[in-house]
Design an enzyme around this catalytic site. Structure first.
Site, mmCIF file in Angstrom:
data_model
loop_
_atom_site.group_PDB
_atom_site.id
_atom_site.type_symbol
_atom_site.label_atom_id
_atom_site.label_comp_id
_atom_site.label_asym_id
_atom_site.label_seq_id
_atom_site.Cartn_x
_atom_site.Cartn_y
_atom_site.Cartn_z
ATOM 1 N NE ARG A 167 3.724 -8.676 3.948
ATOM 2 C CZ ARG A 167 3.718 -7.477 4.500
ATOM 3 N NH1 ARG A 167 3.327 -6.425 3.832
ATOM 4 N NH2 ARG A 167 4.115 -7.320 5.745
ATOM 5 C CE1 TYR A 210 1.551 -15.625 8.802
ATOM 6 C CE2 TYR A 210 3.016 -14.936 10.568
ATOM 7 C CZ TYR A 210 2.394 -14.685 9.357
ATOM 8 O OH TYR A 210 2.629 -13.497 8.706
ATOM 9 C CG ASP A 217 5.636 0.946 7.044
ATOM 10 O OD1 ASP A 217 4.988 0.875 8.120
ATOM 11 O OD2 ASP A 217 6.229 -0.030 6.543
HETATM 12 C C1 LIG Z 1 9.109 -8.962 7.823
HETATM 13 C C2 LIG Z 1 7.896 -8.106 8.071
HETATM 14 C C3 LIG Z 1 6.777 -8.692 8.621
HETATM 15 C C4 LIG Z 1 5.659 -7.918 8.901
HETATM 16 N N1 LIG Z 1 4.564 -8.505 9.452
HETATM 17 C C5 LIG Z 1 3.484 -7.756 9.748
HETATM 18 C C6 LIG Z 1 2.312 -8.337 10.308
HETATM 19 O O1 LIG Z 1 2.255 -9.557 10.541
HETATM 20 N N2 LIG Z 1 1.233 -7.538 10.602
HETATM 21 C C7 LIG Z 1 1.263 -6.199 10.337
HETATM 22 O O2 LIG Z 1 0.271 -5.509 10.602
HETATM 23 N N3 LIG Z 1 2.359 -5.601 9.791
HETATM 24 C C8 LIG Z 1 3.457 -6.338 9.484
HETATM 25 N N4 LIG Z 1 4.543 -5.768 8.921
HETATM 26 C C9 LIG Z 1 4.529 -4.327 8.639
HETATM 27 C C10 LIG Z 1 3.804 -4.007 7.363
HETATM 28 O O3 LIG Z 1 4.270 -4.804 6.302
HETATM 29 C C11 LIG Z 1 3.994 -2.554 6.983
HETATM 30 O O4 LIG Z 1 3.902 -1.756 8.121
HETATM 31 C C12 LIG Z 1 2.915 -2.161 5.997
HETATM 32 O O5 LIG Z 1 3.095 -2.847 4.779
HETATM 33 C C13 LIG Z 1 2.913 -0.666 5.743
HETATM 34 O O6 LIG Z 1 1.867 -0.359 4.875
HETATM 35 P P1 LIG Z 1 1.926 0.944 4.013
HETATM 36 O O7 LIG Z 1 0.658 0.988 3.229
HETATM 37 O O8 LIG Z 1 2.276 2.109 4.859
HETATM 38 O O9 LIG Z 1 3.161 0.760 3.035
HETATM 39 P P2 LIG Z 1 3.525 -0.459 2.010
HETATM 40 O O10 LIG Z 1 2.591 -1.578 2.259
HETATM 41 O O11 LIG Z 1 4.954 -0.589 2.126
HETATM 42 O O12 LIG Z 1 3.118 0.175 0.618
HETATM 43 C C14 LIG Z 1 3.803 1.250 0.041
HETATM 44 C C15 LIG Z 1 3.470 1.260 -1.452
HETATM 45 O O13 LIG Z 1 3.952 2.483 -2.015
HETATM 46 C C16 LIG Z 1 4.609 2.205 -3.239
HETATM 47 N N5 LIG Z 1 5.547 3.302 -3.479
HETATM 48 C C17 LIG Z 1 6.735 3.533 -2.870
HETATM 49 N N6 LIG Z 1 7.301 4.655 -3.339
HETATM 50 C C18 LIG Z 1 6.453 5.158 -4.260
HETATM 51 C C19 LIG Z 1 6.469 6.314 -5.095
HETATM 52 N N7 LIG Z 1 7.491 7.198 -5.080
HETATM 53 N N8 LIG Z 1 5.420 6.525 -5.919
HETATM 54 C C20 LIG Z 1 4.375 5.653 -5.961
HETATM 55 N N9 LIG Z 1 4.301 4.544 -5.200
HETATM 56 C C21 LIG Z 1 5.322 4.313 -4.361
HETATM 57 C C22 LIG Z 1 5.239 0.852 -3.009
HETATM 58 O O14 LIG Z 1 5.576 0.213 -4.224
HETATM 59 C C23 LIG Z 1 4.157 0.130 -2.229
HETATM 60 O O15 LIG Z 1 3.216 -0.477 -3.076
HETATM 61 C C24 LIG Z 1 5.659 -6.523 8.615
HETATM 62 C C25 LIG Z 1 6.802 -5.941 8.032
HETATM 63 C C26 LIG Z 1 7.918 -6.723 7.756
HETATM 64 C C27 LIG Z 1 9.139 -6.074 7.145
#
Ligand SMILES: Cc1cc2nc3c(=O)[nH]c(=O)nc-3n(C[C@H](O)[C@H](O)[C@H](O)COP(=O)(O)OP(=O)(O)OC[C@H]3O[C@@H](n4cnc5c(N)ncnc54)[C@H](O)[C@@H]3O)c2cc1C
Length: 373
Positions: free
Chosen positions: A108, A213, A292
């Protein structure tokens, strides 16, 4: 929307960084506000399926992703007890033609660094955690936890499962604990006795599974994640250190090929697997959610990050194509919700590639060219 539109993206995760890069390429004035003070190299891997790689290709990142991560030779499903092969998807030149892109397993932190490299310097403002939002006549005012502020014409909540923007729009609602814990270990493959392991294997039993993996093309870092039942979880959903004994518990009778991998683990992290029930409220006024923040899924299809990246591809298109934000948001949500709902359903079922699976609708899709709803 006009290129001068000021777009504030809250959260520098996978979805937020992808969106920011795509919007900058279309000439928008983009800022990314991240609560963390910097990125740390946490030991976790991510599977980028072809549908996600195709979006990142539009940022010029495909060569870097392929060079940094690994293109596994297959995705293999095996039974935890018997070792029987349940399913194998060969990943090669033919699969890349079929799906229109490669599969890449990557660390990541390496992916984050690549996504950051696609942005103009200074785009990400660290240490700016969103705390509040005020609506002005024709724009928004973001208020950060440290008292700082920023103004924008529209705001995108890409702030993950605990999205503050989502809570500000819809009210507080904690994530749902799914009754499983994830345990994670990362170590060099030299610790595993016996013949070399395969590139990417998911081991299946009815109430638990294990994903194993490599995260680099050098095959020098193995990532192992188990998902096991648990009645409850005390605390929040951040990871905490676990024990090796806890990591091995419940796998005493596992096939020797899995046992030798699990036993190689030294340091283990544990965290609760959480998601949220489906909720189709993805936008309100000048604010819109992605990733998410609006559709947190349990990580059983390895598609949460890929879905956030797909959201970014569609939202960037809609913002560029439509004159007003209301239409852009509505078209974005209408395009994305049915596809994401299917990902949510399959992730709850935990059935993806356990046996023969219809894959083309997911891996073969290109959100950057598919018709909008
Ligand atoms: C164990 C595990 C394994 C996974 N494996 C996979 C995989 O193999 N393939 C895949 O596609 N997905 C995988 N996922 C899912 C994936 O990690 C998430 O769905 C993805 O990271 C979501 O992306 P996002 O950009 O929505 O949020 P995130 O990547 O969670 O980013 C959110 C960001 O917002 C920031 N933030 C939070 N609150 C605030 C705030 N109030 N103000 C400013 N910033 C803030 C956080 O610090 C973070 O940097 C996995 C998840 C888990 C738990």
């Amino acid at each position: 929307m006009r290129a001068a539109t000021r777009i504030a993206v809250v959260g520098a995760g996978l979805g937020g960084l992808t969106l920011a890069g795509l919007l900058q390429r279309r000439g928008f004035d983009v800022s990314v506000h991240e609560q963390a003070t910097g990125f740390a190299r946490i030991g976790a891997g991510i599977i980028l399926s072809a549908n996600a790689v195709k979006v990142l290709r539009r940022l010029g990142l495909e060569p870097g992703i392929v060079a940094t991560g690994i293109r596994p030779d297959s995705f293999l499903s095996r039974d935890i007890a018997t070792g029987e092969t349940l399913y194998e998807l060969t990943l090669d030149a033919a699969s890349e033609r079929r799906f229109g892109g490669p599969f890449v397993n990557i660390h990541r932190a390496d992916l984050h660094a690549l996504l950051q490299s696609a942005l103009r310097p200074g785009t990400i403002r660290f240490g700016e955690g969103l705390a509040g939002l005020e609506e002005r006549d024709d724009h928004l005012r973001l208020i950060f936890a440290d008292g700082g502020t920023a103004e924008a014409d529209i705001v995108v909540g890409a702030d993950g499962i605990h999205s503050r923007l989502r809570a500000l729009l819809q009210g507080e609602a904690p994530p749902r604990f799914t009754g499983r814990l994830a345990m994670r270990a990362v170590f060099p493959p030299g610790r595993i006795p016996g013949p070399p392991i395969r590139d990417c294997t998911k081991w299946w039993a009815d109430d638990r599974h294990v994903l194993v993996y490599f995260m680099t093309g050098r095959r020098d870092e193995v990532y192992v994640m188990t998902a096991v039942p648990a009645d409850s979880w005390e605390g929040d959903d951040t990871s905490v250190p676990g024990t090796r004994a806890g990591f091995l518990a419940g796998f005493e009778d596992a096939h020797p090929d899995l046992r030798r991998v699990l036993e190689a683990a030294e340091t283990v992290m544990v965290w609760p697997i959480c998601d949220r029930p489906r909720d189709d409220r993805w936008h309100a006024g000048r604010a819109v959610l992605l990733g998410d923040a609006c559709h947190a899924v349990r990580p059983y299809m390895a598609a949460g990050g890929a879905s956030a990246i797909e959201d970014a591809g569609v939202l960037a298109r809609c913002l560029a194509e439509f004159d007003d934000h209301g239409t852009a948001f509505a078209r974005y949500a209408a395009t994305r919700i049915p596809r994401v709902a299917e990902v949510q359903r399959i992730s709850i079922e935990n059935s993806w590639m356990r046996g023969p699976t219809e894959l083309d609708w997911f891996f073969g899709h290109d959100v950057c060219t598919a018709p909008l709803a």
